[in-house]
Design a protein around this motif. Structure first.
Motif, PDB file in Angstrom:
ATOM      1  N   VAL A  34      36.554 141.070 110.364  1.00  0.00           N
ATOM      2  CA  VAL A  34      36.925 141.711 109.403  1.00  0.00           C
ATOM      3  C   VAL A  34      35.936 141.336 108.180  1.00  0.00           C
ATOM      4  N   ALA A  35      35.344 142.364 107.629  1.00  0.00           N
ATOM      5  CA  ALA A  35      34.525 142.327 106.550  1.00  0.00           C
ATOM      6  C   ALA A  35      35.271 142.721 105.130  1.00  0.00           C
ATOM      7  N   SER A  36      34.978 142.069 104.274  1.00  0.00           N
ATOM      8  CA  SER A  36      35.337 142.588 102.867  1.00  0.00           C
ATOM      9  C   SER A  36      34.267 142.641 101.968  1.00  0.00           C
ATOM     10  N   TYR A  37      34.246 143.055 100.587  1.00  0.00           N
ATOM     11  CA  TYR A  37      33.105 143.075  99.701  1.00  0.00           C
ATOM     12  C   TYR A  37      33.405 142.433  98.608  1.00  0.00           C
ATOM     13  N   TYR A  38      32.175 142.083  97.700  1.00  0.00           N
ATOM     14  CA  TYR A  38      32.515 141.134  96.624  1.00  0.00           C
ATOM     15  C   TYR A  38      32.956 142.095  95.481  1.00  0.00           C
ATOM     16  N   LYS A  57      22.285 146.076  95.638  1.00  0.00           N
ATOM     17  CA  LYS A  57      21.370 145.607  96.810  1.00  0.00           C
ATOM     18  C   LYS A  57      22.164 145.318  97.888  1.00  0.00           C
ATOM     19  N   LEU A  58      21.737 145.230  99.016  1.00  0.00           N
ATOM     20  CA  LEU A  58      22.117 144.846 100.296  1.00  0.00           C
ATOM     21  C   LEU A  58      22.131 143.302 100.498  1.00  0.00           C
ATOM     22  N   SER A  59      23.252 142.530 100.277  1.00  0.00           N
ATOM     23  CA  SER A  59      23.294 141.372 100.575  1.00  0.00           C
ATOM     24  C   SER A  59      24.699 140.782 101.198  1.00  0.00           C
ATOM     25  N   ALA A  60      24.871 139.551 101.646  1.00  0.00           N
ATOM     26  CA  ALA A  60      26.067 139.314 102.014  1.00  0.00           C
ATOM     27  C   ALA A  60      26.396 137.611 101.858  1.00  0.00           C
ATOM     28  N   ALA A  61      27.829 137.438 102.141  1.00  0.00           N
ATOM     29  CA  ALA A  61      28.034 136.011 102.159  1.00  0.00           C
ATOM     30  C   ALA A  61      28.545 135.735 103.399  1.00  0.00           C
ATOM     31  N   HIS A  62      28.236 134.593 103.980  1.00  0.00           N
ATOM     32  CA  HIS A  62      28.713 133.898 105.451  1.00  0.00           C
ATOM     33  C   HIS A  62      28.919 132.615 105.129  1.00  0.00           C
ATOM     34  N   LYS A  63      30.055 132.199 105.922  1.00  0.00           N
ATOM     35  CA  LYS A  63      30.455 130.709 105.796  1.00  0.00           C
ATOM     36  C   LYS A  63      29.510 129.663 106.395  1.00  0.00           C
ATOM     37  N   THR A  64      28.922 130.262 107.391  1.00  0.00           N
ATOM     38  CA  THR A  64      28.055 129.186 108.239  1.00  0.00           C
ATOM     39  C   THR A  64      26.534 129.527 108.621  1.00  0.00           C
ATOM     40  N   LEU A  65      26.482 130.828 108.467  1.00  0.00           N
ATOM     41  CA  LEU A  65      24.770 131.167 109.070  1.00  0.00           C
ATOM     42  C   LEU A  65      24.019 130.687 108.095  1.00  0.00           C
ATOM     43  N   VAL A  86      21.754 137.319 104.142  1.00  0.00           N
ATOM     44  CA  VAL A  86      22.900 136.374 103.779  1.00  0.00           C
ATOM     45  C   VAL A  86      22.431 135.547 102.938  1.00  0.00           C
ATOM     46  N   ASN A  87      22.926 135.672 101.568  1.00  0.00           N
ATOM     47  CA  ASN A  87      22.490 134.777 100.443  1.00  0.00           C
ATOM     48  C   ASN A  87      23.341 134.126  99.720  1.00  0.00           C
ATOM     49  N   ASP A  88      24.777 133.951 100.275  1.00  0.00           N
ATOM     50  CA  ASP A  88      25.872 133.267  99.714  1.00  0.00           C
ATOM     51  C   ASP A  88      26.871 132.662 100.773  1.00  0.00           C
ATOM     52  N   ARG A  89      27.495 132.046 100.188  1.00  0.00           N
ATOM     53  CA  ARG A  89      28.813 131.287 101.172  1.00  0.00           C
ATOM     54  C   ARG A  89      30.264 131.971 101.163  1.00  0.00           C
ATOM     55  N   GLY A  90      30.810 132.087 101.852  1.00  0.00           N
ATOM     56  CA  GLY A  90      32.152 132.773 101.799  1.00  0.00           C
ATOM     57  C   GLY A  90      32.078 133.868 103.064  1.00  0.00           C
ATOM     58  N   PRO A  91      33.194 134.591 103.362  1.00  0.00           N
ATOM     59  CA  PRO A  91      34.501 134.629 102.484  1.00  0.00           C
ATOM     60  C   PRO A  91      35.469 133.551 102.724  1.00  0.00           C
ATOM     61  N   PHE A  92      36.101 133.203 101.794  1.00  0.00           N
ATOM     62  CA  PHE A  92      37.025 132.103 101.873  1.00  0.00           C
ATOM     63  C   PHE A  92      38.525 132.457 101.871  1.00  0.00           C
ATOM     64  N   VAL A  93      38.505 133.714 102.730  1.00  0.00           N
ATOM     65  CA  VAL A  93      39.822 134.256 102.849  1.00  0.00           C
ATOM     66  C   VAL A  93      40.107 134.237 104.523  1.00  0.00           C
ATOM     67  N   GLY A  95      40.624 135.095 108.192  1.00  0.00           N
ATOM     68  CA  GLY A  95      40.643 135.960 109.041  1.00  0.00           C
ATOM     69  C   GLY A  95      39.144 136.857 108.580  1.00  0.00           C
ATOM     70  N   ARG A  96      38.557 136.644 107.692  1.00  0.00           N
ATOM     71  CA  ARG A  96      37.431 137.338 107.115  1.00  0.00           C
ATOM     72  C   ARG A  96      36.127 136.766 107.685  1.00  0.00           C
ATOM     73  N   ILE A  97      35.044 137.504 108.197  1.00  0.00           N
ATOM     74  CA  ILE A  97      33.973 136.698 108.698  1.00  0.00           C
ATOM     75  C   ILE A  97      32.712 136.871 107.838  1.00  0.00           C
ATOM     76  N   ILE A  98      32.709 138.027 106.825  1.00  0.00           N
ATOM     77  CA  ILE A  98      31.531 138.217 105.798  1.00  0.00           C
ATOM     78  C   ILE A  98      32.046 139.055 104.741  1.00  0.00           C
ATOM     79  N   ASP A  99      31.273 138.825 103.708  1.00  0.00           N
ATOM     80  CA  ASP A  99      31.597 139.567 102.439  1.00  0.00           C
ATOM     81  C   ASP A  99      30.376 140.081 102.260  1.00  0.00           C
ATOM     82  N   LEU A 100      30.419 141.549 101.839  1.00  0.00           N
ATOM     83  CA  LEU A 100      29.255 142.426 101.685  1.00  0.00           C
ATOM     84  C   LEU A 100      29.064 142.657 100.329  1.00  0.00           C
TER      85      LEU A 100
END
Length: 131
Positions: A34-38, A57-65, A86-93, A95-100
């Protein structure tokens, strides 16, 4: 930590067979979830990479990449996809794998829903083949 202690720690780490997800990322790997967005209130804040978050701009947050990894995010129902960094860390919810970024969410057609099941494919990893 002394060099000797660092060496022992790394050696023990490798002997146990444990590998860091940061070390394991390779182009072509795929994950789904599941993706969410900032939220717009984060626009202008500094990200983990030191870059300023820009919702347009096109960017995302991922916990480990690794930061700087380029991924292709696809929303399977519509077939829409975006390639972003990927330029940030998260999401911290849970069940979510990426914040867009807002722009990425808009291009995927998930802005109104807020969440979407997505496929995330690693395109390139800094310092690795394909980067």
């Amino acid at each position: 930590m002394t060099n000797t202690r660092k060496f022992l720690f790394i050696g023990l780490f490798l002997l146990t067979g444990v590998t860091s997800p940061l070390m394991a990322a390779q182009p072509g790997q795929v994950m789904t979830g599941v993706a969410s967005y900032y939220h717009d209130s984060l626009h202008g804040n500094k990200t983990a990479s030191g870059k300023i978050y820009n919702k347009n701009k096109l960017s995302a947050a991922h916990k480990t990449l690794p930061l700087g990894t380029r991924v292709r995010v696809t929303e399977p129902k519509s077939g829409r996809s975006v390639v972003l960094e990927v330029n940030d860390r998260g999401p911290f919810v849970k069940g979510r794998i990426i914040d867009l970024s807002r722009r990425a969410a808009t291009e995927l057609g998930m802005l109104k829903k807020g969440l979407a099941k997505v496929k995330v494919e690693i395109v390139s990893v800094p310092g690795r083949s394909g980067a």
